[in-house]
Motif scaffolding. Structure first.
Motif, PDB file in Angstrom:
ATOM      1  N   GLU A  91      11.643   4.392   5.278  1.00  0.00           N
ATOM      2  CA  GLU A  91      11.884   4.699   6.746  1.00  0.00           C
ATOM      3  C   GLU A  91      10.659   5.275   7.259  1.00  0.00           C
ATOM      4  OE1 GLU A  91      15.897   6.350   6.868  1.00  0.00           O
ATOM      5  OE2 GLU A  91      16.592   4.390   6.395  1.00  0.00           O
ATOM      6  N   CYS A  92       9.967   6.116   6.501  1.00  0.00           N
ATOM      7  CA  CYS A  92       8.918   7.052   7.246  1.00  0.00           C
ATOM      8  C   CYS A  92       7.845   6.249   7.538  1.00  0.00           C
ATOM      9  CB  CYS A  92       8.459   7.996   6.127  1.00  0.00           C
ATOM     10  SG  CYS A  92       7.593   7.332   4.732  1.00  0.00           S
ATOM     11  N   PHE A  93       6.859   6.802   8.209  1.00  0.00           N
ATOM     12  CA  PHE A  93       5.487   6.339   8.635  1.00  0.00           C
ATOM     13  C   PHE A  93       4.725   5.568   7.623  1.00  0.00           C
ATOM     14  CE2 PHE A  93       0.954   6.511   9.102  1.00  0.00           C
ATOM     15  CZ  PHE A  93       0.555   5.987  10.334  1.00  0.00           C
ATOM     16  N   TYR A  94       4.778   6.231   6.389  1.00  0.00           N
ATOM     17  CA  TYR A  94       3.891   5.450   5.316  1.00  0.00           C
ATOM     18  C   TYR A  94       4.389   4.493   4.712  1.00  0.00           C
ATOM     19  CZ  TYR A  94       1.029   9.856   5.863  1.00  0.00           C
ATOM     20  OH  TYR A  94       0.576  10.879   6.463  1.00  0.00           O
ATOM     21  N   CYS A  95       5.965   4.373   4.507  1.00  0.00           N
ATOM     22  CA  CYS A  95       6.685   3.207   4.029  1.00  0.00           C
ATOM     23  C   CYS A  95       6.574   1.967   5.192  1.00  0.00           C
ATOM     24  CB  CYS A  95       8.221   3.709   3.775  1.00  0.00           C
ATOM     25  SG  CYS A  95       8.543   4.614   2.327  1.00  0.00           S
ATOM     26  N   ARG A  96       6.616   2.425   6.424  1.00  0.00           N
ATOM     27  CA  ARG A  96       6.613   1.185   7.360  1.00  0.00           C
ATOM     28  C   ARG A  96       5.211   0.486   7.310  1.00  0.00           C
ATOM     29  NH1 ARG A  96       9.049   4.967  10.946  1.00  0.00           N
ATOM     30  NH2 ARG A  96       7.419   5.125  12.072  1.00  0.00           N
ATOM     31  N   LYS A  97       4.233   1.467   6.959  1.00  0.00           N
ATOM     32  CA  LYS A  97       2.737   0.671   6.569  1.00  0.00           C
ATOM     33  C   LYS A  97       2.687   0.144   5.302  1.00  0.00           C
ATOM     34  CE  LYS A  97      -0.007   2.370   9.835  1.00  0.00           C
ATOM     35  NZ  LYS A  97      -0.839   1.735  10.976  1.00  0.00           N
ATOM     36  N   GLY A  98       3.622   0.447   4.510  1.00  0.00           N
ATOM     37  CA  GLY A  98       3.698  -0.319   3.064  1.00  0.00           C
ATOM     38  C   GLY A  98       2.972   0.515   2.297  1.00  0.00           C
ATOM     39  N   TRP A  99       2.620   1.685   2.509  1.00  0.00           N
ATOM     40  CA  TRP A  99       1.942   2.650   1.366  1.00  0.00           C
ATOM     41  C   TRP A  99       3.092   3.521   0.937  1.00  0.00           C
ATOM     42  CZ3 TRP A  99      -1.321   4.334   6.177  1.00  0.00           C
ATOM     43  CH2 TRP A  99      -2.062   3.375   6.265  1.00  0.00           C
ATOM     44  N   THR A 100       4.081   2.711   0.178  1.00  0.00           N
ATOM     45  CA  THR A 100       5.163   3.173  -0.443  1.00  0.00           C
ATOM     46  C   THR A 100       4.945   4.543  -1.608  1.00  0.00           C
ATOM     47  OG1 THR A 100       5.334   1.682  -2.155  1.00  0.00           O
ATOM     48  CG2 THR A 100       6.725   1.386  -0.260  1.00  0.00           C
ATOM     49  N   ASN A 101       3.662   4.436  -2.119  1.00  0.00           N
ATOM     50  CA  ASN A 101       3.502   5.604  -3.088  1.00  0.00           C
ATOM     51  C   ASN A 101       3.202   6.829  -2.322  1.00  0.00           C
ATOM     52  OD1 ASN A 101       1.026   3.921  -1.990  1.00  0.00           O
ATOM     53  ND2 ASN A 101      -0.433   5.128  -3.482  1.00  0.00           N
ATOM     54  N   LEU A 102       2.726   6.819  -0.840  1.00  0.00           N
ATOM     55  CA  LEU A 102       2.603   7.946  -0.171  1.00  0.00           C
ATOM     56  C   LEU A 102       3.654   8.390   0.674  1.00  0.00           C
ATOM     57  CD1 LEU A 102      -0.936   6.839   0.938  1.00  0.00           C
ATOM     58  CD2 LEU A 102      -0.554   8.178  -1.147  1.00  0.00           C
ATOM     59  N   CYS A 103       4.858   7.611   0.247  1.00  0.00           N
ATOM     60  CA  CYS A 103       6.114   7.759   1.445  1.00  0.00           C
ATOM     61  C   CYS A 103       6.115   9.685   1.407  1.00  0.00           C
ATOM     62  CB  CYS A 103       7.438   7.561   0.542  1.00  0.00           C
ATOM     63  SG  CYS A 103       8.866   8.057   1.076  1.00  0.00           S
ATOM     64  N   ALA A 104       6.734   9.905   2.779  1.00  0.00           N
ATOM     65  CA  ALA A 104       6.720  11.313   2.987  1.00  0.00           C
ATOM     66  C   ALA A 104       7.864  11.914   2.332  1.00  0.00           C
ATOM     67  CB  ALA A 104       7.109  11.593   4.539  1.00  0.00           C
ATOM     68  N   ASN A 105       9.050  11.063   1.694  1.00  0.00           N
ATOM     69  CA  ASN A 105      10.209  11.683   1.162  1.00  0.00           C
ATOM     70  C   ASN A 105      10.285  11.080  -0.201  1.00  0.00           C
ATOM     71  OD1 ASN A 105      11.148  12.556   3.697  1.00  0.00           O
ATOM     72  ND2 ASN A 105      11.160  10.440   4.304  1.00  0.00           N
ATOM     73  N   LEU A 288     -15.769   8.644  -0.646  1.00  0.00           N
ATOM     74  CA  LEU A 288     -15.066   9.573  -1.445  1.00  0.00           C
ATOM     75  C   LEU A 288     -13.560   9.363  -1.066  1.00  0.00           C
ATOM     76  CD1 LEU A 288     -15.408  11.947  -3.234  1.00  0.00           C
ATOM     77  CD2 LEU A 288     -15.621  13.272  -1.618  1.00  0.00           C
ATOM     78  N   VAL A 289     -12.983   8.804  -2.166  1.00  0.00           N
ATOM     79  CA  VAL A 289     -11.547   8.714  -1.971  1.00  0.00           C
ATOM     80  C   VAL A 289     -10.670   9.256  -3.209  1.00  0.00           C
ATOM     81  CG1 VAL A 289     -11.848   6.478  -1.067  1.00  0.00           C
ATOM     82  CG2 VAL A 289     -11.662   6.359  -3.356  1.00  0.00           C
ATOM     83  N   GLY A 290      -9.150   9.340  -2.794  1.00  0.00           N
ATOM     84  CA  GLY A 290      -8.404   9.550  -3.838  1.00  0.00           C
ATOM     85  C   GLY A 290      -7.712   8.351  -4.213  1.00  0.00           C
ATOM     86  N   ALA A 291      -6.717   8.690  -5.124  1.00  0.00           N
ATOM     87  CA  ALA A 291      -5.878   7.923  -5.715  1.00  0.00           C
ATOM     88  C   ALA A 291      -4.393   8.426  -6.138  1.00  0.00           C
ATOM     89  CB  ALA A 291      -6.250   6.706  -6.570  1.00  0.00           C
ATOM     90  N   SER A 292      -3.215   8.075  -5.823  1.00  0.00           N
ATOM     91  CA  SER A 292      -2.163   8.828  -6.349  1.00  0.00           C
ATOM     92  C   SER A 292      -0.821   7.926  -6.449  1.00  0.00           C
ATOM     93  CB  SER A 292      -1.847   9.702  -5.114  1.00  0.00           C
ATOM     94  OG  SER A 292      -0.497  10.711  -5.735  1.00  0.00           O
ATOM     95  N   ASP A 293      -0.384   7.903  -7.647  1.00  0.00           N
ATOM     96  CA  ASP A 293       1.011   7.091  -7.808  1.00  0.00           C
ATOM     97  C   ASP A 293       0.563   5.679  -7.641  1.00  0.00           C
ATOM     98  OD1 ASP A 293       3.688   6.652  -8.139  1.00  0.00           O
ATOM     99  OD2 ASP A 293       4.148   8.831  -7.333  1.00  0.00           O
ATOM    100  N   SER A 294       1.729   4.853  -7.451  1.00  0.00           N
ATOM    101  CA  SER A 294       1.433   3.435  -7.460  1.00  0.00           C
ATOM    102  C   SER A 294       2.529   2.693  -6.646  1.00  0.00           C
ATOM    103  CB  SER A 294       1.199   2.784  -8.750  1.00  0.00           C
ATOM    104  OG  SER A 294       2.530   3.050  -9.596  1.00  0.00           O
ATOM    105  N   THR A 295       2.333   1.480  -6.263  1.00  0.00           N
ATOM    106  CA  THR A 295       3.626   0.597  -5.782  1.00  0.00           C
ATOM    107  C   THR A 295       4.327  -0.305  -6.871  1.00  0.00           C
ATOM    108  OG1 THR A 295       2.066  -1.304  -5.284  1.00  0.00           O
ATOM    109  CG2 THR A 295       2.298   0.654  -3.502  1.00  0.00           C
ATOM    110  N   ALA A 296       5.342  -0.927  -6.182  1.00  0.00           N
ATOM    111  CA  ALA A 296       5.787  -1.706  -7.371  1.00  0.00           C
ATOM    112  C   ALA A 296       5.039  -2.960  -7.754  1.00  0.00           C
ATOM    113  CB  ALA A 296       7.328  -2.317  -6.898  1.00  0.00           C
ATOM    114  N   ARG A 297       4.105  -3.459  -6.769  1.00  0.00           N
ATOM    115  CA  ARG A 297       3.402  -4.755  -6.831  1.00  0.00           C
ATOM    116  C   ARG A 297       2.109  -4.180  -7.971  1.00  0.00           C
ATOM    117  NH1 ARG A 297      -1.411  -5.331  -5.351  1.00  0.00           N
ATOM    118  NH2 ARG A 297      -1.497  -3.847  -3.983  1.00  0.00           N
ATOM    119  N   GLN A 298       1.946  -2.850  -7.997  1.00  0.00           N
ATOM    120  CA  GLN A 298       0.651  -2.664  -8.808  1.00  0.00           C
ATOM    121  C   GLN A 298       1.481  -2.491 -10.178  1.00  0.00           C
ATOM    122  OE1 GLN A 298      -0.265   0.704  -6.335  1.00  0.00           O
ATOM    123  NE2 GLN A 298      -2.024  -0.172  -5.566  1.00  0.00           N
TER     124      GLN A 298
END
Ligand SMILES: [Zn+2]
Ligand SMILES: [Zn+2]
Length: 345
Positions: A91-105, A288-298
């Motif tokens: 439901e959060c901004f990041y989930c709606r973008k499809g960036w579920t690994n960055l979900c605010a909750n 210069l980037v970061g990477a944290s966690d992953s999604t189900a597709r990954q």
């Protein structure tokens, strides 16, 4: 059932706890293997104020569906599964973008929900509904399927860095995550792989993993080696998989213009500020980037990598212990004797 339960800093116990109920929308999974992550060791050593003890640890697990809760769709008893283990809200901004690994909750298994260092785990309704459960291809052993979660984090990194055919990739740090990043880069088509590690157990272990150039960064000049190996240009991509400020700062000097540098390993709070050469970033158009966690597709992609014969999963699993041997597992990790430790119920 037996479970590895976090009670607080330096207080992790193997206990008898009730087998979880399988509520509506949930899956009850019989654990076949659970890897011990560096973050589990950190939780044991330093405590984790965001965890509500007592809670069963473990997020890198694979298992077999034992029961399917009312209304849970798409799964049958007996199927083997792994998870994208940080459960997103949807439901959060990041989930709606499809960036579920960055979900605010984000609610990770083994931290917010009881985890997989146990004989059974209940997969929450939210995780099932949100597509966090991924089926394991036939023929992949449970202890190798348990690596899907960490490998999926390397997949996320390779995607963010847009690693492509023929790229020269430098991985700094030859711990288990460094090795997984190295081989994920290979699966993405990297042409030349350079692995850097200071002398010690990790460097010795690194010798068993094939790469094009293994650099002892304590005694060799890594920047010089990278230039030599790239015709004086620099690397297309540098992945820093060592929790080191110096390594993160040095990474800028290893990349070519328009190269990508990924800060894969996190630095501890208090030691997290860097001194970076802004001119190098500006004139070199560095990313210069970061990477944290992953999604189900990954996670799915990670499973397909693990299923390939060239992926060195047998060597990555260096130790296998019973659940009751969790403290032996922590000790093997602390001494750096271990790459990945697998617990089997
Ligand atoms: Zn992990
Ligand atoms: Zn969310």
């Amino acid at each position: 059932m037996k479970a590895v339960v976090y009670h607080g800093k330096n207080d992790v116990r193997v206990e008898q706890v009730p087998v979880p109920a399988c509520g509506p929308g949930e899956l009850l999974v019989r654990i076949e293997a659970c890897a011990v992550c560096g973050s589990d060791l950190k939780t044991f050593q330093n405590g984790n104020p965001r965890m509500q003890p007592p809670i069963t640890m473990g997020h890198e697990f694979s298992g077999r569906v034992e029961a399917v809760g009312a209304g849970a769709r798409g799964f049958e008893p007996g199927e083997r599964i792994v998870m994208a283990t940080s459960v997103s809200c949807g439901e959060c901004f990041y989930c709606r973008k499809g960036w579920t690994n960055l979900c605010a909750n984000l609610k990770p298994m083994g931290f917010a929900f009881p985890g997989g260092m146990a004989e059974y785990v209940a997969i929450p309704e939210l995780a099932v509904r949100r597509g966090h459960v991924v089926k394991v291809p036939a023929g992949l052993a449970p202890e190798h399927a348990a690596l899907a979660e960490p490998v999926s984090c390397a997949v996320n990194c390779a995607e963010i860095c847009r690693i492509a055919k023929g790229d020269t990739v430098v991985v700094v740090g030859a711990g288990p995550m460094g090795i997984m990043n190295l081989y994920a880069a290979r699966e993405f088509g990297a042409g030349k792989l350079i692995l850097a590690q200071r002398a010690g157990k990790r460097l010795e272990q690194a010798r068993q993993f094939a790469c094009d150039r293994l650099v002892d960064s304590g005694s060799e000049d890594l920047a010089k080696v990278v230039l030599e190996e790239t015709g004086g240009v620099g690397a297309d991509c540098v992945i820093v998989s060592a929790p080191s400020q110096a390594a993160q700062e040095q990474a800028l000097t290893l990349a070519r213009k328009k190269g990508r540098i990924c800060l894969f390993a996190s630095l501890p709070v208090g030691g997290n500020l860097l001194s970076l050469d802004s001119r190098k970033i500006h004139y070199g158009e560095l990313e210069l980037v970061g990477a944290s966690d992953s999604t189900a597709r990954q996670v799915e992609k990670a499973l397909s990598f693990l299923a390939r014969p060239q992926f060195p999963k047998e060597k990555l699993v260096s130790h296998t212990f019973g659940l009751e041997e969790i403290h032996r597992a922590f000790a093997a990790m602390l001494s750096r004797e271990a790459m990945r430790v697998i617990l089997k119920p």
